[in-house]
Enzyme design. Sequence first.
Site, PDB file in Angstrom:
ATOM      1  N   CYS A   1       0.824  -1.286   0.088  1.00 25.89           N
ATOM      2  CA  CYS A   1       0.052   0.037  -0.009  1.00 25.89           C
ATOM      3  C   CYS A   1       0.639   1.277   0.107  1.00 25.89           C
ATOM      4  O   CYS A   1       0.283   2.399  -0.333  1.00 25.89           O
ATOM      5  CB  CYS A   1      -0.858  -0.120   1.188  1.00 25.89           C
ATOM      6  SG  CYS A   1      -2.068  -1.508   1.233  1.00 25.89           S
TER       7      CYS A   1
ATOM      8  N   ASN B   1     -10.007  -0.829  -2.145  1.00 22.80           N
ATOM      9  CA  ASN B   1      -8.721  -0.699  -1.849  1.00 22.80           C
ATOM     10  C   ASN B   1      -7.986  -1.283  -3.057  1.00 22.80           C
ATOM     11  O   ASN B   1      -8.115  -2.624  -3.036  1.00 22.80           O
ATOM     12  CB  ASN B   1      -8.197  -1.215  -0.473  1.00 22.80           C
ATOM     13  CG  ASN B   1      -6.751  -0.956  -0.390  1.00 22.80           C
ATOM     14  OD1 ASN B   1      -6.115  -0.421  -1.105  1.00 22.80           O
ATOM     15  ND2 ASN B   1      -6.385  -1.569   1.041  1.00 22.80           N
TER      16      ASN B   1
ATOM     17  N   HIS C   1      -3.594   7.208   0.652  1.00 20.80           N
ATOM     18  CA  HIS C   1      -3.944   5.725   0.270  1.00 20.80           C
ATOM     19  C   HIS C   1      -5.428   5.396   0.685  1.00 20.80           C
ATOM     20  O   HIS C   1      -5.825   5.781   1.790  1.00 20.80           O
ATOM     21  CB  HIS C   1      -2.928   4.758   0.819  1.00 20.80           C
ATOM     22  CG  HIS C   1      -3.232   3.437   0.763  1.00 20.80           C
ATOM     23  ND1 HIS C   1      -3.659   2.890  -0.572  1.00 20.80           N
ATOM     24  CD2 HIS C   1      -3.430   2.252   1.783  1.00 20.80           C
ATOM     25  CE1 HIS C   1      -3.943   1.558  -0.233  1.00 20.80           C
ATOM     26  NE2 HIS C   1      -4.038   1.319   0.945  1.00 20.80           N
TER      27      HIS C   1
END
Length: 356
Positions: free
Chosen positions: A115, A313, A283
Amino acid sequence: MTQAYSRIYGSGFVTGETLVPNERMQLVCDTTDEWIRERSGIQQRYFVNEGTATSDLGVGAAKKALDDAGWKAEDVDYIVVATMTPDYYFPGVGSLLQAKLGIGNIPALDIRQQCSGFIYGLQVCDALIRAGMAKKLLFVGAEIHSGFMPFSKHGWDVVMGRSNEPVTQAEREWNSKFRHLFVLFGDAAGAVCMGPTDDPRRGLLGYSLHAAGKDVEALYVPSAGFAYRPYFSEEHVREGRFVPVMEGRQVFKMAVTKMPEVVLETCQKVEVTLDDVNLLIPHQANLRISEGVQKALKLPDDRVYNNIQRYGNTTAATIPIAYDECKKSGKLKPGDLVAFVGLGAGFHWGAALMRE
Ligand code: UT7
Protein backbone atom coordinates in the site's frame (compact mmCIF):
# COMPACT_ATOMS: atom_id res chain seq x y z
CA MET A 1 11.64 25.66 0.42
CA THR A 2 13.24 22.64 -1.26
CA GLN A 3 13.56 22.66 -5.04
CA ALA A 4 12.02 20.06 -7.36
CA TYR A 5 13.99 17.97 -9.88
CA SER A 6 11.24 15.86 -11.42
CA ARG A 7 7.54 16.18 -12.03
CA ILE A 8 4.50 14.36 -13.38
CA TYR A 9 3.61 15.18 -17.00
CA GLY A 10 0.61 12.89 -17.47
CA SER A 11 -1.60 10.41 -15.64
CA GLY A 12 -4.33 7.87 -16.27
CA PHE A 13 -6.03 4.82 -14.82
CA VAL A 14 -8.21 1.81 -15.59
CA THR A 15 -10.23 -0.56 -13.41
CA GLY A 16 -11.13 -4.21 -13.74
CA GLU A 17 -13.90 -4.77 -16.29
CA THR A 18 -16.73 -5.85 -13.96
CA LEU A 19 -18.41 -3.60 -11.42
CA VAL A 20 -19.26 -5.52 -8.25
CA PRO A 21 -21.56 -3.72 -5.79
CA ASN A 22 -21.62 -4.75 -2.11
CA GLU A 23 -24.90 -6.58 -2.71
CA ARG A 24 -23.05 -9.30 -4.67
CA MET A 25 -20.79 -9.92 -1.64
CA GLN A 26 -23.87 -10.59 0.50
CA LEU A 27 -24.70 -13.52 -1.77
CA VAL A 28 -21.45 -15.41 -1.05
CA CYS A 29 -20.74 -14.75 2.65
CA ASP A 30 -22.23 -13.45 5.88
CA THR A 31 -21.92 -9.75 5.28
CA THR A 32 -24.22 -6.84 4.51
CA ASP A 33 -24.01 -3.75 2.36
CA GLU A 34 -24.66 -1.80 5.57
CA TRP A 35 -21.69 -3.37 7.42
CA ILE A 36 -19.30 -2.75 4.54
CA ARG A 37 -20.39 0.90 4.09
CA GLU A 38 -20.39 1.62 7.81
CA ARG A 39 -16.97 0.06 8.55
CA SER A 40 -15.15 1.05 5.37
CA GLY A 41 -17.21 3.49 3.27
CA ILE A 42 -16.97 1.10 0.30
CA GLN A 43 -20.03 0.80 -1.94
CA GLN A 44 -18.56 -1.10 -4.89
CA ARG A 45 -15.33 -2.32 -6.46
CA TYR A 46 -14.26 -3.60 -9.88
CA PHE A 47 -12.83 -7.05 -10.57
CA VAL A 48 -11.08 -8.15 -13.74
CA ASN A 49 -12.63 -10.80 -15.93
CA GLU A 50 -10.80 -14.13 -16.01
CA GLY A 51 -7.80 -13.83 -18.32
CA THR A 52 -6.91 -10.22 -17.51
CA ALA A 53 -3.57 -9.96 -15.72
CA THR A 54 -1.98 -7.18 -13.67
CA SER A 55 0.28 -6.28 -16.61
CA ASP A 56 -2.85 -5.83 -18.81
CA LEU A 57 -4.34 -3.33 -16.36
CA GLY A 58 -0.92 -1.68 -16.20
CA VAL A 59 -0.84 -1.35 -20.00
CA GLY A 60 -4.33 0.24 -20.00
CA ALA A 61 -3.33 2.81 -17.39
CA ALA A 62 0.05 3.44 -19.06
CA LYS A 63 -1.55 4.18 -22.44
CA LYS A 64 -3.86 6.75 -20.86
CA ALA A 65 -0.99 8.40 -18.99
CA LEU A 66 1.16 8.50 -22.15
CA ASP A 67 -1.72 10.10 -24.09
CA ASP A 68 -2.21 12.64 -21.32
CA ALA A 69 1.50 13.54 -21.37
CA GLY A 70 1.61 13.61 -25.17
CA TRP A 71 4.40 10.99 -25.10
CA LYS A 72 4.79 8.01 -27.42
CA ALA A 73 5.47 4.61 -25.84
CA GLU A 74 8.80 4.45 -27.67
CA ASP A 75 9.92 7.70 -25.97
CA VAL A 76 9.88 6.02 -22.54
CA ASP A 77 13.39 5.26 -21.25
CA TYR A 78 12.62 3.60 -17.88
CA ILE A 79 9.69 1.61 -16.45
CA VAL A 80 8.90 1.24 -12.77
CA VAL A 81 5.91 -0.80 -11.57
CA ALA A 82 4.63 -0.97 -8.01
CA THR A 83 2.61 -4.13 -7.37
CA MET A 84 2.13 -6.85 -4.76
CA THR A 85 0.10 -8.95 -7.21
CA PRO A 86 2.40 -9.66 -10.18
CA ASP A 87 1.24 -11.85 -13.09
CA TYR A 88 3.75 -14.53 -12.03
CA TYR A 89 5.76 -15.29 -8.90
CA PHE A 90 8.66 -14.08 -11.03
CA PRO A 91 9.57 -12.11 -13.09
CA GLY A 92 7.97 -8.86 -12.03
CA VAL A 93 5.47 -6.87 -14.08
CA GLY A 94 7.90 -4.19 -15.34
CA SER A 95 9.39 -6.25 -18.16
CA LEU A 96 5.97 -7.69 -19.16
CA LEU A 97 4.59 -4.16 -19.40
CA GLN A 98 7.56 -3.11 -21.51
CA ALA A 99 6.92 -5.98 -23.98
CA LYS A 100 3.13 -5.42 -24.11
CA LEU A 101 3.65 -1.71 -24.83
CA GLY A 102 6.08 -2.65 -27.60
CA ILE A 103 8.90 -0.62 -26.06
CA GLY A 104 12.58 -1.53 -26.72
CA ASN A 105 14.98 -3.04 -24.20
CA ILE A 106 14.88 -0.22 -21.66
CA PRO A 107 15.28 -1.03 -17.94
CA ALA A 108 12.21 -2.22 -16.04
CA LEU A 109 11.97 -2.36 -12.27
CA ASP A 110 9.37 -3.66 -9.77
CA ILE A 111 8.68 -2.11 -6.36
CA ARG A 112 7.16 -4.32 -3.62
CA GLN A 113 5.97 -2.02 -0.88
CA GLN A 114 2.25 -2.89 -1.06
CA CYS A 115 0.00 0.00 0.00
CA SER A 116 3.02 2.32 0.24
CA GLY A 117 4.31 1.12 -3.13
CA PHE A 118 3.35 4.27 -4.95
CA ILE A 119 4.99 6.56 -2.39
CA TYR A 120 8.19 4.49 -2.17
CA GLY A 121 8.15 4.32 -5.97
CA LEU A 122 7.85 8.09 -6.34
CA GLN A 123 11.08 8.49 -4.40
CA VAL A 124 12.87 5.87 -6.54
CA CYS A 125 11.60 7.46 -9.79
CA ASP A 126 12.55 10.95 -8.62
CA ALA A 127 16.04 9.69 -7.67
CA LEU A 128 16.50 8.04 -11.09
CA ILE A 129 15.55 11.29 -12.79
CA ARG A 130 17.72 13.43 -10.49
CA ALA A 131 20.69 11.14 -11.21
CA GLY A 132 20.15 11.57 -14.95
CA MET A 133 19.36 7.84 -15.37
CA ALA A 134 15.88 8.50 -16.78
CA LYS A 135 14.28 11.36 -18.68
CA LYS A 136 10.93 9.88 -19.71
CA LEU A 137 9.93 7.50 -16.98
CA LEU A 138 6.68 5.52 -16.86
CA PHE A 139 5.59 4.67 -13.32
CA VAL A 140 2.64 2.32 -12.87
CA GLY A 141 0.82 1.08 -9.75
CA ALA A 142 -1.26 -2.00 -10.65
CA GLU A 143 -3.07 -4.68 -8.67
CA ILE A 144 -5.39 -7.63 -9.18
CA HIS A 145 -6.66 -8.65 -5.76
CA SER A 146 -9.35 -10.98 -7.06
CA GLY A 147 -6.77 -13.82 -7.17
CA PHE A 148 -6.65 -13.68 -3.36
CA MET A 149 -10.41 -14.30 -3.04
CA PRO A 150 -11.48 -17.68 -1.63
CA PHE A 151 -14.54 -18.22 -3.88
CA SER A 152 -15.28 -21.40 -5.87
CA LYS A 153 -15.92 -21.20 -9.61
CA HIS A 154 -19.65 -20.93 -8.89
CA GLY A 155 -18.96 -18.37 -6.16
CA TRP A 156 -17.19 -16.27 -8.80
CA ASP A 157 -20.21 -16.58 -11.13
CA VAL A 158 -22.35 -15.18 -8.32
CA VAL A 159 -19.93 -12.36 -7.45
CA MET A 160 -19.56 -11.33 -11.10
CA GLY A 161 -23.34 -11.28 -11.62
CA ARG A 162 -23.48 -14.28 -13.96
CA SER A 163 -25.57 -16.39 -11.55
CA ASN A 164 -27.99 -15.77 -8.70
CA GLU A 165 -28.01 -19.43 -7.65
CA PRO A 166 -27.00 -19.44 -3.93
CA VAL A 167 -23.60 -20.86 -3.01
CA THR A 168 -23.68 -23.94 -0.74
CA GLN A 169 -23.81 -23.40 3.02
CA ALA A 170 -20.31 -24.94 3.25
CA GLU A 171 -18.95 -22.38 0.79
CA ARG A 172 -20.73 -19.55 2.57
CA GLU A 173 -19.08 -20.59 5.85
CA TRP A 174 -15.66 -20.94 4.19
CA ASN A 175 -15.92 -17.52 2.48
CA SER A 176 -17.13 -15.90 5.70
CA LYS A 177 -13.81 -16.79 7.39
CA PHE A 178 -12.18 -14.17 5.17
CA ARG A 179 -15.03 -11.63 4.94
CA HIS A 180 -13.23 -8.89 6.92
CA LEU A 181 -10.62 -8.85 4.17
CA PHE A 182 -12.07 -9.50 0.74
CA VAL A 183 -14.93 -6.99 0.96
CA LEU A 184 -12.28 -4.24 1.04
CA PHE A 185 -10.31 -4.86 -2.15
CA GLY A 186 -10.66 -4.14 -5.88
CA ASP A 187 -8.65 -4.47 -9.12
CA ALA A 188 -7.21 -1.41 -10.89
CA ALA A 189 -4.10 0.33 -12.18
CA GLY A 190 -2.94 3.94 -12.24
CA ALA A 191 0.04 5.38 -14.10
CA VAL A 192 2.07 8.57 -14.27
CA CYS A 193 4.66 9.85 -16.75
CA MET A 194 7.59 11.50 -14.99
CA GLY A 195 10.56 13.50 -16.21
CA PRO A 196 12.94 16.32 -15.22
CA THR A 197 11.00 19.38 -14.17
CA ASP A 198 10.90 22.46 -16.40
CA ASP A 199 10.42 24.65 -13.32
CA PRO A 200 12.27 23.96 -10.00
CA ARG A 201 9.23 25.22 -8.07
CA ARG A 202 7.01 22.48 -9.59
CA GLY A 203 7.40 18.77 -8.94
CA LEU A 204 8.41 16.37 -6.19
CA LEU A 205 9.80 18.16 -3.18
CA GLY A 206 10.48 15.58 -0.49
CA TYR A 207 9.59 12.35 1.27
CA SER A 208 9.59 10.58 4.60
CA LEU A 209 9.60 6.80 4.37
CA HIS A 210 9.55 4.21 7.16
CA ALA A 211 9.32 0.46 7.69
CA ALA A 212 8.76 -1.81 10.71
CA GLY A 213 9.40 -5.43 9.78
CA LYS A 214 8.75 -6.80 13.27
CA ASP A 215 5.00 -6.45 12.70
CA VAL A 216 4.99 -8.44 9.46
CA GLU A 217 2.33 -10.91 10.67
CA ALA A 218 -0.25 -8.13 11.04
CA LEU A 219 -0.67 -8.19 7.26
CA TYR A 220 0.91 -10.79 5.01
CA VAL A 221 0.28 -13.82 2.83
CA PRO A 222 1.25 -16.95 4.81
CA SER A 223 2.04 -19.06 1.72
CA ALA A 224 3.61 -18.88 -1.74
CA GLY A 225 7.00 -17.99 -0.30
CA PHE A 226 10.42 -19.49 0.22
CA ALA A 227 9.95 -19.67 3.97
CA TYR A 228 8.21 -22.97 2.97
CA ARG A 229 9.33 -26.06 1.09
CA PRO A 230 7.74 -26.36 -1.40
CA TYR A 231 6.96 -22.69 -1.59
CA PHE A 232 3.31 -23.47 -2.46
CA SER A 233 1.38 -26.65 -1.68
CA GLU A 234 -2.05 -28.30 -1.68
CA GLU A 235 -2.08 -27.86 2.09
CA HIS A 236 -1.68 -24.11 1.65
CA VAL A 237 -4.73 -24.08 -0.65
CA ARG A 238 -6.78 -26.32 1.68
CA GLU A 239 -6.03 -24.08 4.64
CA GLY A 240 -6.76 -20.88 2.69
CA ARG A 241 -3.22 -19.63 3.26
CA PHE A 242 -3.20 -17.97 -0.15
CA VAL A 243 -5.59 -15.37 1.32
CA PRO A 244 -3.78 -12.54 3.14
CA VAL A 245 -3.88 -12.58 6.94
CA MET A 246 -4.87 -9.18 8.28
CA GLU A 247 -5.18 -8.04 11.87
CA GLY A 248 -7.60 -5.29 10.87
CA ARG A 249 -7.70 -3.42 14.17
CA GLN A 250 -3.90 -3.35 14.50
CA VAL A 251 -3.46 -2.09 10.92
CA PHE A 252 -6.19 0.50 11.45
CA LYS A 253 -4.56 1.87 14.63
CA MET A 254 -1.13 1.94 13.02
CA ALA A 255 -2.55 3.81 10.01
CA VAL A 256 -4.37 6.53 11.94
CA THR A 257 -1.29 7.09 14.12
CA LYS A 258 1.55 6.95 11.60
CA MET A 259 -0.06 8.60 8.58
CA PRO A 260 -0.66 12.02 10.22
CA GLU A 261 2.82 11.87 11.84
CA VAL A 262 4.58 11.22 8.55
CA VAL A 263 2.70 14.02 6.75
CA LEU A 264 3.90 16.50 9.37
CA GLU A 265 7.43 15.07 9.25
CA THR A 266 7.51 15.57 5.47
CA CYS A 267 6.18 19.14 5.72
CA GLN A 268 8.99 19.91 8.15
CA LYS A 269 11.61 18.41 5.81
CA VAL A 270 10.33 20.42 2.87
CA GLU A 271 10.07 23.55 5.03
CA VAL A 272 6.36 24.13 4.55
CA THR A 273 3.53 24.00 7.04
CA LEU A 274 0.38 21.91 6.87
CA ASP A 275 -1.50 25.14 6.11
CA ASP A 276 0.47 25.33 2.83
CA VAL A 277 -0.85 21.92 1.73
CA ASN A 278 -3.81 22.42 -0.60
CA LEU A 279 -4.76 18.77 -0.89
CA LEU A 280 -4.07 15.53 0.98
CA ILE A 281 -4.39 12.35 -1.07
CA PRO A 282 -4.28 9.42 1.36
CA HIS A 283 -3.92 5.79 0.30
CA GLN A 284 -7.48 4.46 0.09
CA ALA A 285 -7.56 1.53 2.54
CA ASN A 286 -10.68 2.47 4.49
CA LEU A 287 -12.70 5.69 4.50
CA ARG A 288 -12.67 5.56 8.32
CA ILE A 289 -8.84 5.59 8.24
CA SER A 290 -8.85 8.64 5.94
CA GLU A 291 -11.33 10.35 8.27
CA GLY A 292 -9.10 9.54 11.26
CA VAL A 293 -6.06 11.02 9.50
CA GLN A 294 -8.08 14.10 8.49
CA LYS A 295 -9.27 14.56 12.08
CA ALA A 296 -5.76 14.18 13.52
CA LEU A 297 -4.48 16.82 11.09
CA LYS A 298 -7.58 19.01 11.59
CA LEU A 299 -8.10 19.39 7.84
CA PRO A 300 -11.43 20.49 6.35
CA ASP A 301 -13.26 18.11 3.96
CA ASP A 302 -12.29 20.03 0.83
CA ARG A 303 -8.55 19.46 1.50
CA VAL A 304 -8.73 15.64 1.64
CA TYR A 305 -9.63 13.47 -1.35
CA ASN A 306 -11.31 10.07 -1.09
CA ASN A 307 -12.70 7.75 -3.75
CA ILE A 308 -12.64 4.37 -1.98
CA GLN A 309 -16.45 4.37 -2.12
CA ARG A 310 -16.20 3.57 -5.86
CA TYR A 311 -13.09 1.40 -6.17
CA GLY A 312 -12.35 -0.25 -2.81
CA ASN A 313 -8.72 -0.60 -1.80
CA THR A 314 -6.57 -1.07 -4.92
CA THR A 315 -3.22 -1.01 -3.01
CA ALA A 316 -0.46 0.50 -5.22
CA ALA A 317 -3.07 1.96 -7.58
CA THR A 318 -5.12 4.06 -5.13
CA ILE A 319 -2.90 7.15 -5.12
CA PRO A 320 -2.33 7.52 -8.89
CA ILE A 321 -6.07 6.96 -9.48
CA ALA A 322 -7.01 9.64 -6.94
CA TYR A 323 -4.33 11.97 -8.34
CA ASP A 324 -5.65 11.54 -11.89
CA GLU A 325 -9.23 12.21 -10.78
CA CYS A 326 -8.19 15.35 -8.87
CA LYS A 327 -6.18 16.65 -11.82
CA LYS A 328 -8.82 15.95 -14.46
CA SER A 329 -11.68 17.35 -12.36
CA GLY A 330 -9.75 20.57 -11.63
CA LYS A 331 -9.63 19.87 -7.87
CA LEU A 332 -5.85 20.02 -8.17
CA LYS A 333 -4.57 23.10 -9.99
CA PRO A 334 -1.11 24.09 -11.24
CA GLY A 335 0.86 25.45 -8.29
CA ASP A 336 -1.12 23.53 -5.65
CA LEU A 337 0.86 21.68 -2.99
CA VAL A 338 -0.29 18.06 -2.68
CA ALA A 339 0.62 15.54 0.02
CA PHE A 340 0.46 11.80 -0.66
CA VAL A 341 0.43 9.47 2.34
CA GLY A 342 0.04 5.73 2.85
CA LEU A 343 0.63 2.78 5.17
CA GLY A 344 0.43 -0.93 4.51
CA ALA A 345 1.96 -4.37 4.82
CA GLY A 346 5.51 -4.64 6.00
CA PHE A 347 4.71 -2.37 7.76
CA HIS A 348 5.81 0.30 5.31
CA TRP A 349 4.53 3.84 5.46
CA GLY A 350 5.46 7.22 4.10
CA ALA A 351 4.48 10.55 2.62
CA ALA A 352 5.56 12.63 -0.37
CA LEU A 353 5.02 16.32 -1.11
CA MET A 354 4.62 17.60 -4.62
CA ARG A 355 3.93 21.02 -6.14
CA GLU A 356 1.50 20.47 -9.06
O1 UT7 B 1 -4.19 -1.05 2.86
C1 UT7 B 1 -3.82 -1.53 4.11
C2 UT7 B 1 -4.59 -2.78 4.34
N1 UT7 B 1 -5.64 -2.83 5.23
C3 UT7 B 1 -6.18 -1.91 6.06
O2 UT7 B 1 -5.81 -0.79 6.14
C4 UT7 B 1 -7.32 -2.40 6.90
C5 UT7 B 1 -7.38 -1.73 8.26
N2 UT7 B 1 -8.49 -2.24 9.05
C6 UT7 B 1 -9.78 -2.04 8.73
O3 UT7 B 1 -10.07 -1.41 7.73
C7 UT7 B 1 -10.86 -2.56 9.67
O4 UT7 B 1 -10.25 -3.07 10.84
C8 UT7 B 1 -11.77 -3.64 9.02
C9 UT7 B 1 -12.67 -3.02 7.96
C10 UT7 B 1 -10.94 -4.76 8.42
C11 UT7 B 1 -12.69 -4.28 10.07
O5 UT7 B 1 -13.46 -3.27 10.69
P1 UT7 B 1 -13.54 -3.17 12.27
O6 UT7 B 1 -14.45 -2.07 12.57
O7 UT7 B 1 -12.14 -3.11 12.81
O8 UT7 B 1 -14.25 -4.54 12.65
P2 UT7 B 1 -13.71 -5.76 13.53
O9 UT7 B 1 -12.63 -6.51 12.83
O10 UT7 B 1 -13.45 -5.31 14.92
O11 UT7 B 1 -14.99 -6.68 13.54
C12 UT7 B 1 -16.24 -6.27 14.13
C13 UT7 B 1 -17.26 -7.35 13.89
C14 UT7 B 1 -16.77 -8.76 14.24
O12 UT7 B 1 -17.85 -9.48 14.76
P3 UT7 B 1 -18.04 -9.67 16.37
O13 UT7 B 1 -16.78 -10.35 16.83
O14 UT7 B 1 -18.18 -8.29 16.91
O15 UT7 B 1 -19.27 -10.50 16.45
C15 UT7 B 1 -16.39 -9.34 12.91
O16 UT7 B 1 -16.46 -10.75 12.89
O17 UT7 B 1 -17.61 -7.41 12.50
C16 UT7 B 1 -17.46 -8.75 12.00
N3 UT7 B 1 -17.09 -8.68 10.60
C17 UT7 B 1 -17.99 -8.60 9.61
N4 UT7 B 1 -19.33 -8.58 9.63
C18 UT7 B 1 -19.95 -8.47 8.44
C19 UT7 B 1 -15.84 -8.66 10.05
N5 UT7 B 1 -15.93 -8.56 8.72
C20 UT7 B 1 -17.25 -8.53 8.41
C21 UT7 B 1 -17.96 -8.40 7.21
N6 UT7 B 1 -19.31 -8.38 7.27
N7 UT7 B 1 -17.35 -8.31 6.00
